[in-house]
Design a protein around this motif. Structure first.
Motif, PDB file in Angstrom:
ATOM      1  N   LEU A 249       0.819  -1.211   0.000  1.00 10.97           N
ATOM      2  CA  LEU A 249       0.000   0.000   0.000  1.00 10.97           C
ATOM      3  C   LEU A 249       0.856   1.265   0.000  1.00 10.97           C
ATOM      4  O   LEU A 249       0.487   2.265  -0.635  1.00 10.97           O
ATOM      5  N   THR A 252       2.089   1.651  -3.566  1.00 14.85           N
ATOM      6  CA  THR A 252       0.965   2.022  -4.424  1.00 14.85           C
ATOM      7  C   THR A 252       0.650   3.504  -4.278  1.00 14.85           C
ATOM      8  O   THR A 252       0.420   4.216  -5.273  1.00 14.85           O
ATOM      9  N   THR A 306      -6.822   2.469  -1.432  1.00 15.70           N
ATOM     10  CA  THR A 306      -5.555   2.393  -0.720  1.00 15.70           C
ATOM     11  C   THR A 306      -5.673   2.981   0.679  1.00 15.70           C
ATOM     12  O   THR A 306      -5.207   2.390   1.660  1.00 15.70           O
ATOM     13  N   SER A 324      -4.182  -6.353   0.585  1.00 14.45           N
ATOM     14  CA  SER A 324      -3.355  -5.235   0.117  1.00 14.45           C
ATOM     15  C   SER A 324      -2.638  -5.556  -1.190  1.00 14.45           C
ATOM     16  O   SER A 324      -2.409  -4.654  -2.009  1.00 14.45           O
TER      17      SER A 324
END
Length: 391
Positions: A249, A252, A306, A324
């Motif tokens: 995460l 990302t 997210t 995740s």
């Protein structure tokens, strides 16, 4: 090895209100560092002064104890400014967060790390990838060897893709012992130790300023107690789903920041660009309005996913950490597609070096190489789904 808490060193809370200011400051230097492939040392002074490098240090060690939700917010903002700075920052934040969850550093080494971190930027990273092995997530033993020499270990080997190598203060070097039955662990190495050489091999398409160079270790001395998770191969620290969630995460969010930076440039271009044949800005045309709407919808959805999953991981919700990896697939694909669509909309302008869009494209494509990679995530998800529904 002792892991008693270090004497608390008071560290400032992260100044999240300054994130827009930091994004702008990093963006102002990003093109130069990308062009030169130079490490953005001064930018880390700004990140440090805002309390971001130590945001995830545990409260029991005098830190703010920021969770994954705040970390996602930080990395998205830094990624929109300069993703190379964001990536190096992420590696340091992840190390502090891992120590906060499962104390494993020797007390004296941790005290040194935190005391110095209170005074100046201190960068930390785990060095795991090697020329022959590639990424260890696919399995295998490291070629880097720790040999017992009396009251110390001596490390010899080569690590590649060592993000921020030239500016690291601490390196967590993944290595195996030379014992008849090798053990594997992470050895805590000060970057100024004798026997360490940083070889400037990084010549990448994207994230050029991250200076992910090779690190050569030649009989580097390490105290016997400065090794963590030393045990049989495959048992290093056990599987940590929460650590995987932080990595997935956090990274990302970083690349969603790149997507936002590309979107911001696109908006400015569409308002300014007025072809003589039209006599009106491109922003007034339905085709471009629809395309921007598609980009906005994809980025907003990925950002919401997210952020929500990060908050769920912080709250300890069952299954959140395991989800995740799938969020990384969706989020990074949204970021890549947003930048690619922006390039397609503006044509040659998007690939012209004087414009930042080509840099955003090169940077966002790097999202595909980070663990967990799409093929591994989708294979695991598919197998799990089929196993749940097997007759």
């Amino acid at each position: 090895m002792t892991t008693a808490p270090a004497a608390p060193t008071t560290l400032p809370p992260p100044d999240l209100d300054r994130l827009p200011e930091l994004t702008a400051a990093l963006a102002g230097c990003a093109a130069e560092h990308d062009r030169d492939g130079s490490f953005p040392s001064l930018d880390f002074e700004l990140v440090h002064r805002a309390g971001l490098l130590t945001a995830t240090v545990a409260e029991r060690h005098g830190g703010p104890g920021a969770g994954l939700a705040d970390t996602v917010r930080i990395l998205r903002a830094l990624g929109a400014g300069d993703p190379a700075v964001a990536l190096v920052t992420a590696m340091t934040l992840f190390v502090h967060a891992a120590q906060a969850r499962r104390p494993h550093w020797p007390a004296d080494a941790l005290a040194d790390l935190l005391d110095e971190s209170a005074r100046r930027p201190v960068l930390v990273n785990a060095l795991r990838v090697e020329p022959d092995l590639g990424s260890p997530v696919r399995g295998g033993l490291p070629a880097t060897v720790a040999r017992r020499r009396g009251d110390r270990w001596e490390l010899t080997g080569r690590k590649i893709w060592s993000t921020g190598a030239e500016a690291l203060r601490w390196m967590l070097v993944w290595a195996r012992t030379d014992e008849p039955e090798p053990r594997v662990g992470s050895f805590l190495v000060r970057a100024d130790s004798p026997g360490i050489t940083v070889e400037p091999t990084w010549d990448h398409l994207g994230l050029r300023a991250s200076r992910s160079d090779d690190v050569l270790l030649d009989a580097v001395p390490v105290s016997l107690d400065r090794v963590t998770h030393l045990g049989p191969p495959g048992a290093e620290g056990g599987r940590d789903a929460v650590a995987g969630a932080w990595n997935a995460l956090g990274l990302t969010a970083l690349y969603l920041g790149v997507g936002r930076a590309a979107r911001a440039w696109l908006i400015g271009f569409l308002h300014e660009r007025t072809p003589s044949a039209l006599g009106v800005p491109l922003a007034t045309l339905p085709r471009f309005q629809s395309a921007v709407g598609e980009i906005d919808t994809a980025l907003a959805g990925a950002e919401r996913l997210t952020a929500a999953l990060a908050a769920a991981v912080d709250a300890g919700e069952p299954g959140a950490a395991e989800e995740s990896a799938g969020a990384k697939v969706l989020g990074t694909r949204a970021a890549v597609e947003a930048v690619q669509q922006a390039v397609a909309l503006v044509g040659n302008h998007g690939l012209t070096r004087q414009h930042p869009l080509q840099r955003h494209l090169r940077d966002v494509l790097c999202s595909r190489v980070h663990t967990p990679q799409d093929d591994a995530v989708l294979l695991a998800a598919g197998r799990a789904g089929l196993a749940r529904t097997a007759p």
